[in-house]
Design a protein around this motif. Sequence first.
Motif, PDB file in Angstrom:
ATOM      1  N   ALA A 149       0.815  -1.222   0.000  1.00  0.00           N
ATOM      2  CA  ALA A 149       0.000   0.000   0.000  1.00  0.00           C
ATOM      3  C   ALA A 149       0.842   1.262   0.000  1.00  0.00           C
ATOM      4  CB  ALA A 149      -0.941   0.006   1.203  1.00  0.00           C
ATOM      5  N   VAL A 150       1.991   1.221   0.687  1.00  0.00           N
ATOM      6  CA  VAL A 150       2.850   2.410   0.765  1.00  0.00           C
ATOM      7  C   VAL A 150       4.248   2.118   0.236  1.00  0.00           C
ATOM      8  CG1 VAL A 150       1.545   3.416   2.663  1.00  0.00           C
ATOM      9  CG2 VAL A 150       3.479   1.928   3.175  1.00  0.00           C
ATOM     10  N   SER A 151       4.375   1.039  -0.534  1.00  0.00           N
ATOM     11  CA  SER A 151       5.674   0.728  -1.155  1.00  0.00           C
ATOM     12  C   SER A 151       5.465   0.025  -2.500  1.00  0.00           C
ATOM     13  CB  SER A 151       6.519  -0.150  -0.224  1.00  0.00           C
ATOM     14  OG  SER A 151       5.829  -1.360   0.065  1.00  0.00           O
ATOM     15  N   PRO A 152       4.745   0.667  -3.422  1.00  0.00           N
ATOM     16  CA  PRO A 152       4.425   0.030  -4.707  1.00  0.00           C
ATOM     17  C   PRO A 152       5.632  -0.056  -5.628  1.00  0.00           C
ATOM     18  CG  PRO A 152       3.719   2.305  -4.732  1.00  0.00           C
ATOM     19  CD  PRO A 152       4.203   2.035  -3.339  1.00  0.00           C
ATOM     20  N   LEU A 153       5.634  -1.088  -6.456  1.00  0.00           N
ATOM     21  CA  LEU A 153       6.717  -1.267  -7.426  1.00  0.00           C
ATOM     22  C   LEU A 153       6.107  -1.758  -8.729  1.00  0.00           C
ATOM     23  CD1 LEU A 153      10.244  -2.619  -6.887  1.00  0.00           C
ATOM     24  CD2 LEU A 153       8.853  -3.693  -8.661  1.00  0.00           C
ATOM     25  N   GLY A 154       6.231  -0.957  -9.782  1.00  0.00           N
ATOM     26  CA  GLY A 154       5.622  -1.313 -11.049  1.00  0.00           C
ATOM     27  C   GLY A 154       6.587  -1.226 -12.205  1.00  0.00           C
ATOM     28  N   THR A 155       6.021  -1.065 -13.404  1.00  0.00           N
ATOM     29  CA  THR A 155       6.821  -0.920 -14.625  1.00  0.00           C
ATOM     30  C   THR A 155       6.625   0.458 -15.243  1.00  0.00           C
ATOM     31  OG1 THR A 155       4.966  -1.804 -15.910  1.00  0.00           O
ATOM     32  CG2 THR A 155       6.668  -3.381 -15.230  1.00  0.00           C
ATOM     33  N   GLY A 156       5.867   1.327 -14.558  1.00  0.00           N
ATOM     34  CA  GLY A 156       5.397   2.571 -15.144  1.00  0.00           C
ATOM     35  C   GLY A 156       6.424   3.665 -15.328  1.00  0.00           C
ATOM     36  N   TYR A 158      11.979   3.558 -18.727  1.00  0.00           N
ATOM     37  CA  TYR A 158      10.598   3.252 -19.092  1.00  0.00           C
ATOM     38  C   TYR A 158      10.514   2.804 -20.547  1.00  0.00           C
ATOM     39  CZ  TYR A 158       5.532   3.772 -19.551  1.00  0.00           C
ATOM     40  OH  TYR A 158       4.193   3.534 -19.766  1.00  0.00           O
ATOM     41  N   PHE A 159       9.797   1.700 -20.780  1.00  0.00           N
ATOM     42  CA  PHE A 159       9.804   1.063 -22.106  1.00  0.00           C
ATOM     43  C   PHE A 159       9.159   1.914 -23.193  1.00  0.00           C
ATOM     44  CE2 PHE A 159       5.748  -0.225 -20.331  1.00  0.00           C
ATOM     45  CZ  PHE A 159       4.896  -0.364 -21.407  1.00  0.00           C
ATOM     46  N   GLU A 160       8.367   2.911 -22.808  1.00  0.00           N
ATOM     47  CA  GLU A 160       7.778   3.805 -23.807  1.00  0.00           C
ATOM     48  C   GLU A 160       8.508   5.149 -23.879  1.00  0.00           C
ATOM     49  OE1 GLU A 160       3.537   4.035 -23.116  1.00  0.00           O
ATOM     50  OE2 GLU A 160       3.234   2.258 -24.353  1.00  0.00           O
TER      51      GLU A 160
END
Length: 503
Positions: A179-186, A207-209
């Motif tokens: 909830a307070v430590s997110p990890l994504g690809t964004g 970032y891939f884009e």
Amino acid sequence: MNKKYLLGFALLCLGLSSCSKEKSETSNEKTKVITISQGSKPKSLDPAMYNEIPSLFIVEQIFNTLFRIDSNGKIVPELAESYEYVTPLELVIKLKKGIKFHNDEEMKANDVAFSINRMLEKPATKVMLDAIDLVSIVDDYTVKIRLKESSAPLLYTLSYPLTSILNEKDTLAKNGNIAVSPLGTGPFKFDKWGEGERIELDSNADYFEGKPLVDELIFRAITENTSRLAALETGEVDIATIAPIDIQIVESNKELFAVSYPTTSTEYLTLNTQKTPLDNADFRKALHYAIDKQSIVDTVYMGKASVAKTIVNPNVFGSNQNVEGYPYNPEKAKEYLEKSGVSGETIKIMSNDNPVRLQAAQIIQANLKEIGINSEIETVEWGTYLQLTAQGQYDIFIGGWVSGTSDSDIVLFPLLHSSYKGGAGNRALYDNPEYDGLVELGRTSIEPEKRIDAYTKAQEILQEETPLIPLYYKNDNMGLSKKIKNFVPEPNTIHNFSKVDKE
């Protein structure tokens, strides 16, 4: 003049010039930061936890979904490379290769399978993905989704930030507490939570884009409209949600500009259909006829909204704008009140601490008093509001719903299907088998005409039974610094900042 003094003065001037040049060069390399202010603090940055805009607006910057909806309303791949329905009940998704999470691990099929299976366990996402029976890994870059029944809105659902893809290893290492430590690809990496009052994100250079055009995003929660406007005017924030009444103030400031645009949202009243006297259909109709919606549009929203006839916004697939609605008619309201047999009751109208909603609640309170219904306004903070309404501890509450996927399914199913009573979405605690059957048909049919017909009939039932009172379709209003470039507002109000720049 003393030659030694002249030489010293010349050297000092040279030094000052050099320092000035160095400062100027440093200034030119200054980090680009965009500060954005919302009216509410997000409850969580776990994508699948809460279907609420303050959270998903930030989630959108940190994560990606398998698909996205383009400017023409078409589904296009995002993390997916391609997809194919090999049978009506089997969807095969091939993933793009080389996409990295923010911990530098490559996204693979196990992450996708893990994420979807986790979504099926969370109330906020389970309702949207109920058609999924099994997710299997074909190879490192291919997943197969087996469905219990066909699902027309599935790809649209997999484009919504609620269905963002997580890193399996990281999520398990944190015991699911992200909830307070997110990890994504964004496009942006999470940096600081700041108790949710000040959330900081850093640009993702890999970032891939393509690397974002700014180096940092800061999200500040400022509840008061006047305080949020003041922060915009002083330059403390670059972008802020603003009240309709403040649009002219923003437009008169040469350093700022305003945008006001139609959305896919509807503001409405939810009536607790399991609680006396709201369990009385005639009493509910009396409430509906009593409310002067146009007055709220004119005085609170300054015309930046339109009166609603149905809960489904007209910009959403399947909206039935042919229903009659309930025009303001105090005399008819009194007739239904007398027919209901209810008298002497005092009902409570709950609102979160949004000043605009509170103003609307005050008008509604005055409208009800005109026909002989006493009411009290109960104001609670956002987290308490979500908790109490999920538990059915209310009479009436004023709220809003954004159709993130622009499809009636995401409105009519979670808000009113009997299997999702309570926190899952159906906070009106509404129960009608005929209605359930129609929205189930709309969800499972792959023929657009049949879906529209089912949703049309479902909205006609709601017109008669009125478990919700649609109020208005509001614009989203934002004030921005003129230094902000490339900002493109999204109808679902979840804006992406990967291509936004700042001078």
